[in-house]
Design an enzyme around this catalytic site. Structure first.
Site, PDB file in Angstrom:
ATOM      1  N   GLY A 163     -30.366  41.311  19.885  1.00 35.23           N
ATOM      2  CA  GLY A 163     -29.257  41.328  20.715  1.00 35.23           C
ATOM      3  C   GLY A 163     -29.068  41.565  22.304  1.00 35.23           C
ATOM      4  N   ARG A 196     -23.551  63.840  22.141  1.00 36.22           N
ATOM      5  CA  ARG A 196     -21.894  63.976  22.752  1.00 36.22           C
ATOM      6  C   ARG A 196     -22.135  65.515  22.257  1.00 36.22           C
ATOM      7  NH1 ARG A 196     -20.548  58.523  19.507  1.00 36.22           N
ATOM      8  NH2 ARG A 196     -20.411  56.960  21.568  1.00 36.22           N
ATOM      9  N   ASP A 201     -25.163  60.807  18.884  1.00 34.77           N
ATOM     10  CA  ASP A 201     -24.345  62.402  17.984  1.00 34.77           C
ATOM     11  C   ASP A 201     -24.008  63.203  18.436  1.00 34.77           C
ATOM     12  OD1 ASP A 201     -22.916  60.250  16.908  1.00 34.77           O
ATOM     13  OD2 ASP A 201     -24.326  59.824  15.757  1.00 34.77           O
ATOM     14  N   VAL A 243     -29.778  50.219  15.727  1.00 35.65           N
ATOM     15  CA  VAL A 243     -28.492  50.680  16.399  1.00 35.65           C
ATOM     16  C   VAL A 243     -28.246  50.098  15.798  1.00 35.65           C
ATOM     17  CG1 VAL A 243     -27.732  51.353  18.643  1.00 35.65           C
ATOM     18  CG2 VAL A 243     -30.403  51.195  18.449  1.00 35.65           C
ATOM     19  N   HIS A 255     -24.378  58.173  10.475  1.00 40.31           N
ATOM     20  CA  HIS A 255     -23.673  57.566  12.041  1.00 40.31           C
ATOM     21  C   HIS A 255     -21.963  57.142  11.957  1.00 40.31           C
ATOM     22  CE1 HIS A 255     -23.123  57.150  15.831  1.00 40.31           C
ATOM     23  NE2 HIS A 255     -22.720  55.634  15.902  1.00 40.31           N
TER      24      HIS A 255
HETATM   25  C1  LMR Z   1     -20.294  54.440  19.081  1.00 40.83           C
HETATM   26  O1  LMR Z   1     -20.934  55.914  18.951  1.00 40.83           O
HETATM   27  O2  LMR Z   1     -20.242  54.960  20.278  1.00 40.83           O
HETATM   28  C2  LMR Z   1     -21.358  53.632  17.986  1.00 40.83           C
HETATM   29  O3  LMR Z   1     -22.160  53.234  16.887  1.00 40.83           O
HETATM   30  C3  LMR Z   1     -20.435  51.585  18.437  1.00 40.83           C
HETATM   31  C4  LMR Z   1     -19.187  52.476  17.847  1.00 40.83           C
HETATM   32  O4  LMR Z   1     -19.512  51.720  16.641  1.00 40.83           O
HETATM   33  O5  LMR Z   1     -18.790  53.685  18.070  1.00 40.83           O
END
Ligand code: LMR
Length: 323
Positions: A10, A161, A158, A128, A186
């Site tokens: 990708g 973040r 995550d 990913v 996730h």
């Molecule tokens: C994210 O966490 O930003 C990525 O996995 C894209 C999504 O679909 O949220």
């Protein structure tokens, strides 16, 4: 030193495009390590791949030795040392990541098989493309002669973040916030667990009130991807590529470090179903990982971890024909 052959699938998508430059520049494997990039795209984008190759060459990165491009994973994965499996349909507004399972699952079956046939047996693979945990499970099941311990899915985004949020809430610099454990999938069921996190040397749970950790913090980390899609009109791109590059850098580095990583759960000490790709607190380095043995969070958070496990079991059920 032999060059590292690194595949990116990708590679013309938002995440893959950025990742290609990060890897080529030496940000992942260091400035002394030569890289040969193997860039995969769907056949409709074959011509545009040459444009990416031209741009990469024009950067004159001392680390970039060569670029191979193509659309056939069996050919492109020949003798690779590592792969970022990024190529997949991204989610749009209002979707959960698991809504992509049906469209994306087949891609990871094909790529798992191609890795099995073509990649070095020592290959390390970071998934990913979403839903990354279950796509990773599909890929590792289809790469029968490669150890499942060499496949990972990305939950480090995550964790980044979480650290950024805690830094802002407690008015600290982000470098003073240590690792935060991400448990589970996730997805919007993930559990961000700061029980072991230190903020400027103090325990995060002493600095933040419990209500905030159980509510706003969880919602923030779980919904951040969806929020970005809503506001940007597209899913996260550069932040996902940076998280993927950091994760691979930490995994492959000679130095050990602690991070959240989704790994094959077989043999885990927490009683999570062994045939899932699940995010745990891990110590990584030298291409491998171990799960930290003693970090079970509070009872309230653990109940939520089990909900995330349930979601992964349901995802596995949906794609069992691909395993
Ligand atoms: C994210 O966490 O930003 C990525 O996995 C894209 C999504 O679909 O949220």
């Amino acid at each position: 030193m032999e060059p590292i052959h690194c595949a990116i699938t990708g590679s013309l998508g938002n995440v893959g495009y950025y990742a290609a430059f990060l890897v080529a520049s030496g940000a992942v494997f260091g400035e002394k390590q030569k890289i040969i990039l193997h860039l995969l795209e769907v056949p409709e984008l074959k011509n545009s791949l040459s444009g990416l190759e031209m741009e990469l060459m024009d950067c004159a990165y001392p680390t970039l030795q060569d670029v191979k491009t193509g659309c056939d994973p069996v050919e492109l994965f020949r003798d690779i040392d590592c792969a970022f499996l990024i190529g997949a349909k991204p989610r749009g507004p209002g979707m959960e990541r698991k809504d992509l399972l049906v469209s994306n699952g087949a891609i990871f079956k094909e790529q798992g098989r191609a890795l099995d046939v073509s990649a070095k047996k020592s290959v390390r693979v970071l998934v990913v493309g979403n839903p990354c945990n279950t796509n990773c499970l599909i890929a590792l099941h289809n790469a029968k002669t490669i150890s499942p311990s060499q496949f990972f899915a990305l939950t480090y985004l995550d964790e980044m973040r979480s650290r950024a949020y805690l830094a802002k809430q407690t008015k600290n610099f982000v470098e003073n916030v240590s690792s935060v454990t991400i448990w589970g999938n996730h997805s919007s069921t993930l559990v961000a667990d700061p029980s072991e996190t230190l903020i400027a040397g103090k325990n995060a749970t002493a600095l933040c009130n419990k209500e905030m950790i159980l509510k706003e913090f969880q919602t923030h980390v779980r919904q951040r991807g969806a929020e970005i899609i809503k506001i940007r009109g597209k899913s996260s791109a550069a932040s996902a590529a940076i998280a993927a590059s950091y994760a691979m850098k930490h995994i492959m580095s000679e130095e050990k470090s602690k991070m959240s990583l989704s790994v094959y759960a077989k043999g885990n000490q927490y009683g999570i179903d062994p045939d899932l790709v699940f995010s745990f607190p891990c110590t990584v380095g030298g291409g491998s990982w171990t799960i930290e043995p003693s970090e079970k969070p509070s009872e309230e958070l653990w109940k939520e971890v089990l909900i995330s496990e349930k979601e992964l079991l349901a995802e596995r059920e949906m794609i069992k024909h691909l395993l």
